[in-house]
Enzyme design. Structure first.
Site, PDB file in Angstrom:
ATOM      1  N   GLU A  37      -3.198  -9.924   2.670  1.00  0.00           N
ATOM      2  CA  GLU A  37      -4.080  -9.935   3.837  1.00  0.00           C
ATOM      3  C   GLU A  37      -5.082 -11.081   3.859  1.00  0.00           C
ATOM      4  O   GLU A  37      -5.325 -11.672   4.931  1.00  0.00           O
ATOM      5  CB  GLU A  37      -4.811  -8.585   3.962  1.00  0.00           C
ATOM      6  N   GLU A  66       0.832  -1.208   0.000  1.00  0.00           N
ATOM      7  CA  GLU A  66       0.000   0.000   0.000  1.00  0.00           C
ATOM      8  C   GLU A  66       0.865   1.255   0.000  1.00  0.00           C
ATOM      9  O   GLU A  66       0.533   2.258  -0.652  1.00  0.00           O
ATOM     10  CB  GLU A  66      -0.952  -0.015   1.197  1.00  0.00           C
TER      11      GLU A  66
END
Length: 279
Positions: free
Chosen positions: A153, A133
Site C-alpha cells: 500500500e 491481509e
C-alpha cells in the site's frame, strides 16, 4: 455430501464491456472452497466481491457440517492482489475508506474472529495488500513456490488498514515485519516460510495435493475439538494463558461434553479410526 455455488456477476449492461466478476463457494465432504475469480484484475476485490465474501463467511459460520475452508484465487497468477484500484473501482479517498472500515476486515476475513472453522489459504500467486491481509486472517498457509507476498500500500500512497500492519508485526519477527511494512516490498514464498508465516511451499503441480494433505489431517481430528481450539485462540489473544484457560467459551464447553469426545475414547480403546459424529 452437498454442493453449493454462490456467485457474484456483473449486470447484463456491464457484462458486455468487462469480464464477469465472480466469487464461488463449493461445499463437499465437509470442506468449503472459496474462489475469488476476477482474473482480469489479478483477483483484486471490489465492493461487490467484498459483500459477497462477507456473505459467504456468514453462511459458513452457521453451517455445522463444514469442518474446514480453503480460500484461493482463480487461475495461476494471483491469490488476490488486494483492493481493486482500477479507475471504475476506486471511489473513496483514503480517509473515507478508513472511516467506513469493515469490522471483519479485508475480504470479510482478515479481522474476523467469529469463524470457528480452520481456514487454509491456498496461495497460488500474488498475495498483495488486502490479499496479504486475507492470508494473515487464515490459520494455515500453503503457497506455490512462485507466490509473492507484500503489503504494498505505501507504494501507492495508501495503508494496510484491514489488519495488515498490526497483524504482520505480531505474526513474524519485528524487524522482518518492519522491513516489509516500511518499504512495501514483496517477498517470495520461501522467505515468508523462513519468517514463519507460510506452512509449506511446493511447486505448482503439487499445490492441490499439499492442501489436501493438510485437510486430511484436520478432518482426522474431532470436529468439536477443532472448533474449540480455534475459538480458544481467536477469543483469548488479549488474555494471559492462565486467564484464557479459565474462560468458559461455548465451543470449549460443547467439546468437553460431546459425542466426539466419547467416540474418540472408544476408538482408541478398540484400536480403530474414529467416526466423528461432529457434535
Amino acid at each position: 455430501m452437498t454442493a453449493v455455488s454462490v456467485e457474484s456477476t456483473a449486470g447484463a449492461a456491464s457484462a458486455a464491456a468487462a469480464p464477469v466478476d465472480q466469487v464461488t463457494l463449493t461445499i463437499e465432504n465437509h470442506v468449503a472452497t472459496v474462489v475469488i475469480d476476477r482474473q482480469h484484475v489479478l483477483n483484486a476485490v471490489d465492493g461487490r466481491a467484498q459483500a459477497r465474501l462477507n456473505g459467504i463467511w456468514d453462511q459458513l459460520e452457521a453451517d455445522p457440517d463444514v469442518r474446514a475452508v480453503v480460500i484461493t484465487g482463480a487461475g495461476t497468477r494471483a491469490f488476490c492482489a488486494g483492493a481493486d484500484m482500477s479507475s471504475s473501482a476506486v471511489d473513496k479517498t483514503g480517509l473515507e475508506y478508513w472511516a467506513g472500515l469493515d469490522p471483519n476486515g479485508f475480504g470479510g476475513l482478515s479481522l474476523r474472529t467469529s469463524l470457528d472453522i480452520p481456514v487454509i489459504a491456498r496461495v497460488n500467486g500474488y498475495a498483495l495488500g488486502g490479499g496479504m491481509e486475507m492470508v494473515l486472517g487464515a490459520d494455515i498457509v500453503i503457497a506455490v513456490d512462485t507466490a509473492r507476498f507484500g503489503l504494498t500500500e505505501p507504494r501507492v500512497g495508501r495503508l494496510a488498514l484491514d489488519g495488515g500492519i498490526h497483524q504482520l508485526v505480531r505474526r513474524i519477527p519485528y524487524t522482518q515485519a518492519m522491513g516489509m511494512l516500511l518499504t512495501g516490498r514483496k517477498a517470495d514464498a520461501a522467505e515468508m516460510q523462513a519468517m514463519g508465516l507460510v506452512n509449506e511451499v511446493v511447486p505448482a503441480e503439487e499445490l492441490d495435493a499439499a492442501v489436501q494433505r493438510w485437510l486430511d489431517q484436520i478432518l482426522a481430528c474431532a470436529p468439536t475439538s477443532v472448533r474449540a481450539v480455534k475459538q480458544m485462540v481467536t477469543r483469548t489473544g488479549h488474555l494471559t494463558a492462565a486467564e484464557a484457560r479459565g474462560l468458559r467459551l461455548p465451543a470449549l464447553m460443547a467439546a468437553l461434553d460431546s459425542e466426539d469426545s466419547a467416540e474418540g475414547v472408544r476408538a482408541f480403546q478398540e484400536k480403530r479410526r474414529p467416526v466423528w459424529p461432529g457434535r
